[in-house]
Write a protein that holds these residues in place. Structure first.
Motif, PDB file in Angstrom:
ATOM      1  N   ALA A  32      50.060 120.345  62.115  1.00  0.00           N
ATOM      2  CA  ALA A  32      48.781 120.079  61.077  1.00  0.00           C
ATOM      3  C   ALA A  32      49.763 119.803  58.933  1.00  0.00           C
ATOM      4  N   THR A  33      51.118 120.042  60.124  1.00  0.00           N
ATOM      5  CA  THR A  33      51.391 120.117  58.238  1.00  0.00           C
ATOM      6  C   THR A  33      52.467 119.219  57.721  1.00  0.00           C
ATOM      7  N   ASP A  34      52.821 118.650  58.885  1.00  0.00           N
ATOM      8  CA  ASP A  34      53.981 117.155  58.585  1.00  0.00           C
ATOM      9  C   ASP A  34      53.137 116.164  59.449  1.00  0.00           C
ATOM     10  N   LEU A  35      53.565 114.592  58.502  1.00  0.00           N
ATOM     11  CA  LEU A  35      53.487 113.518  58.943  1.00  0.00           C
ATOM     12  C   LEU A  35      53.964 112.550  60.380  1.00  0.00           C
ATOM     13  N   LEU A  36      53.930 112.691  61.247  1.00  0.00           N
ATOM     14  CA  LEU A  36      55.104 112.307  62.048  1.00  0.00           C
ATOM     15  C   LEU A  36      54.710 110.995  62.045  1.00  0.00           C
ATOM     16  N   ILE A  37      55.538 109.963  62.329  1.00  0.00           N
ATOM     17  CA  ILE A  37      56.222 108.955  62.350  1.00  0.00           C
ATOM     18  C   ILE A  37      54.511 108.273  63.528  1.00  0.00           C
ATOM     19  N   ASP A  38      54.264 108.227  64.645  1.00  0.00           N
ATOM     20  CA  ASP A  38      53.443 107.954  65.118  1.00  0.00           C
ATOM     21  C   ASP A  38      52.132 107.852  64.633  1.00  0.00           C
ATOM     22  N   GLU A  39      51.726 109.060  63.253  1.00  0.00           N
ATOM     23  CA  GLU A  39      50.622 109.090  62.661  1.00  0.00           C
ATOM     24  C   GLU A  39      50.770 108.175  61.501  1.00  0.00           C
ATOM     25  N   VAL A  40      52.141 107.811  60.805  1.00  0.00           N
ATOM     26  CA  VAL A  40      52.476 106.492  59.743  1.00  0.00           C
ATOM     27  C   VAL A  40      52.219 105.164  60.324  1.00  0.00           C
ATOM     28  N   HIS A  41      52.821 104.887  61.770  1.00  0.00           N
ATOM     29  CA  HIS A  41      52.387 103.745  62.328  1.00  0.00           C
ATOM     30  C   HIS A  41      50.954 103.520  63.021  1.00  0.00           C
ATOM     31  N   LYS A  48      56.750 127.182  60.116  1.00  0.00           N
ATOM     32  CA  LYS A  48      57.498 126.534  60.994  1.00  0.00           C
ATOM     33  C   LYS A  48      57.305 124.746  60.796  1.00  0.00           C
ATOM     34  N   SER A  49      56.744 124.586  59.477  1.00  0.00           N
ATOM     35  CA  SER A  49      57.135 122.639  58.881  1.00  0.00           C
ATOM     36  C   SER A  49      58.468 123.150  58.257  1.00  0.00           C
ATOM     37  N   LEU A  50      58.846 124.343  57.392  1.00  0.00           N
ATOM     38  CA  LEU A  50      59.772 124.514  56.725  1.00  0.00           C
ATOM     39  C   LEU A  50      61.029 124.832  57.211  1.00  0.00           C
ATOM     40  N   VAL A  87      59.463 114.059  62.398  1.00  0.00           N
ATOM     41  CA  VAL A  87      58.924 114.181  61.664  1.00  0.00           C
ATOM     42  C   VAL A  87      59.687 113.249  60.279  1.00  0.00           C
ATOM     43  N   ALA A  88      57.904 112.110  59.957  1.00  0.00           N
ATOM     44  CA  ALA A  88      57.987 111.146  59.168  1.00  0.00           C
ATOM     45  C   ALA A  88      58.562 111.710  57.369  1.00  0.00           C
ATOM     46  N   VAL A  89      57.310 112.737  57.531  1.00  0.00           N
ATOM     47  CA  VAL A  89      56.966 113.216  56.029  1.00  0.00           C
ATOM     48  C   VAL A  89      57.236 114.264  56.334  1.00  0.00           C
ATOM     49  N   SER A  90      57.954 115.517  55.406  1.00  0.00           N
ATOM     50  CA  SER A  90      57.580 116.758  55.193  1.00  0.00           C
ATOM     51  C   SER A  90      56.804 117.317  55.032  1.00  0.00           C
ATOM     52  N   MET A  91      55.491 118.113  54.934  1.00  0.00           N
ATOM     53  CA  MET A  91      54.339 118.816  54.827  1.00  0.00           C
ATOM     54  C   MET A  91      53.125 117.502  54.315  1.00  0.00           C
ATOM     55  N   GLY A 122      63.058 131.753  50.724  1.00  0.00           N
ATOM     56  CA  GLY A 122      62.468 131.026  49.729  1.00  0.00           C
ATOM     57  C   GLY A 122      61.392 130.304  49.068  1.00  0.00           C
ATOM     58  N   LEU A 123      61.112 129.428  50.080  1.00  0.00           N
ATOM     59  CA  LEU A 123      59.603 128.884  49.981  1.00  0.00           C
ATOM     60  C   LEU A 123      58.680 129.489  51.384  1.00  0.00           C
ATOM     61  N   SER A 124      59.361 129.530  52.114  1.00  0.00           N
ATOM     62  CA  SER A 124      58.721 130.664  52.672  1.00  0.00           C
ATOM     63  C   SER A 124      58.208 132.161  52.095  1.00  0.00           C
ATOM     64  N   HIS A 125      58.524 132.605  51.499  1.00  0.00           N
ATOM     65  CA  HIS A 125      57.583 133.730  51.059  1.00  0.00           C
ATOM     66  C   HIS A 125      56.862 132.759  49.895  1.00  0.00           C
TER      67      HIS A 125
END
Length: 343
Positions: free
Chosen positions: A211-220, A255-257, A235-239, A186-189
């Motif tokens: 390019a879409t998700d915030l990864l753990i190493d980027e948070v820190h 891919k993020s979904l 993944v730390a934060v999806s989208m 549904g969200l992909s659509h």
């Protein structure tokens, strides 16, 4: 013009169906060496050395017309006349299509959780080779000689059900989540306009969630994270980057979904593994369908949560993952068929 098939005595007159929210999974059997005139899933065919028949599998989007066309092509229905003794059906669609299917044969409905139980019972009883596997950048089959029980099953369809199997007869649904294949589709659509599940899976091969998700190493920002790994790419934060990236690639979004869906399901699965103290966790369902990107995402996520908890648990998969329900329906049908035919 290709000749119409005639009914062959080599066909076991049983058709077993698992009709889900979007797909119909079909399982049937024929005597060994019978040439099936239909596009079945050859890689899933079961050749049991102790029986004189082979088990075949096919699937298609829910459609009574397509089902009947396939049954005609195989030879179960000839010139409008059905040679099917009994349909064994399971899944939510078994109610929707009951009246239409009953025109072509007697129907026995199987509870969908019982169908899963019987499907595993069949696979475990014949110890079929190359059935269960782990995935780490490739399939590694498990050569199991002992029983697979106890285990936890995470069955991912439109929604998700989590079941605990103590043995081949005792099981219970212990949890689930609404965040499953239906949400992913549904969200992909919504993001892409595409409503074809197979096309979306192809897109995940081309996409990257970086390019879409915030990864753990980027948070820190490169400093040591609470997981004690400063190079953590999970993944730390999806989208989490949607706000700052306006020109996103559709494949990256899909891919993020996929990550978002599999991470949530894997975390719930791991927590139940820990709660019930069961190491072996199987993932199945037509959401997975042995798609490498999906297998890899689940493996990464489950192993990550296991490592965080200082555990060493890994997810397991099943070659016939989307067909366990229809295989369980077949198990019911073939037992009755043998009894009635004194096999």
């Amino acid at each position: 013009m290709q000749n119409k098939p005639s009914f062959s005595q080599s066909l076991i007159p049983l058709v077993c169906l698992d009709i889900g929210g979007t797909l119909t999974k079909v399982t049937f059997a024929a005597k060994k060496d019978f040439i099936v005139n239909c596009q079945t899933k050859q890689e899933l065919k079961i050749q049991n050395e102790n029986e004189d028949y082979e088990i075949h599998f096919l699937s298609h989007p829910n459609s009574l017309d397509v089902l009947i066309q396939n049954l005609e092509q195989i030879g179960f229905i000839v010139d409008g006349e059905s040679h099917i003794q009994t349909f064994y059906i399971t899944g939510g669609g078994s109610f929707k299509y009951y009246d239409q299917i009953s025109k072509y044969g007697k129907i026995v409905r199987i509870n969908e959780f019982d169908a899963l139980k019987f499907g595993f019972k069949l696979l475990d009883s014949i110890k079929y080779k190359n059935t269960y596997f782990t995935f780490n950048n490739g399939i590694e089959y498990l050569q199991l000689t002992a029983s697979i029980y106890p285990f936890i099953l995470v069955n991912i369809g439109s929604g998700v059900s989590i079941l605990k199997f103590d043995n081949e007869d005792q099981f219970a649904r212990i949890s689930g989540t609404c965040l499953g294949g239906g949400m992913f589709l549904g969200l992909s659509h919504l993001f892409t306009g595409i409503n074809d599940f197979d096309e979306l899976l192809k897109m995940t091969k081309r996409g990257s969630n970086a390019a879409t998700d915030l990864l753990i190493d980027e948070v820190h920002l490169g400093f040591q994270s609470p997981t004690r790994d400063k190079n953590e790419k999970h993944v730390a934060v999806s989208m989490g980057k949607l706000k700052q990236n306006s020109n996103l690639n559709q494949s990256d979004l899909v891919k993020s979904l996929l990550y978002m869906t599999t991470y949530n399901i894997s975390q719930i699965a791991f927590l139940h593994s820990k709660l019930h103290n069961i190491d072996r966790v199987f993932f199945s369902g037509h959401f997975i369908r042995n798609h490498e990107e999906t297998l890899q995402c689940i493996s990464e996520a489950f192993s990550y949560f296991s490592k965080l908890d200082q555990q060493n648990r890994h997810p397991y998969f099943i070659k016939h993952d989307g067909f366990i329900g229809s295989l369980g329906s077949f198990w019911n049908g073939i037992q009755t068929y043998k009894q009635n035919n004194n096999h």
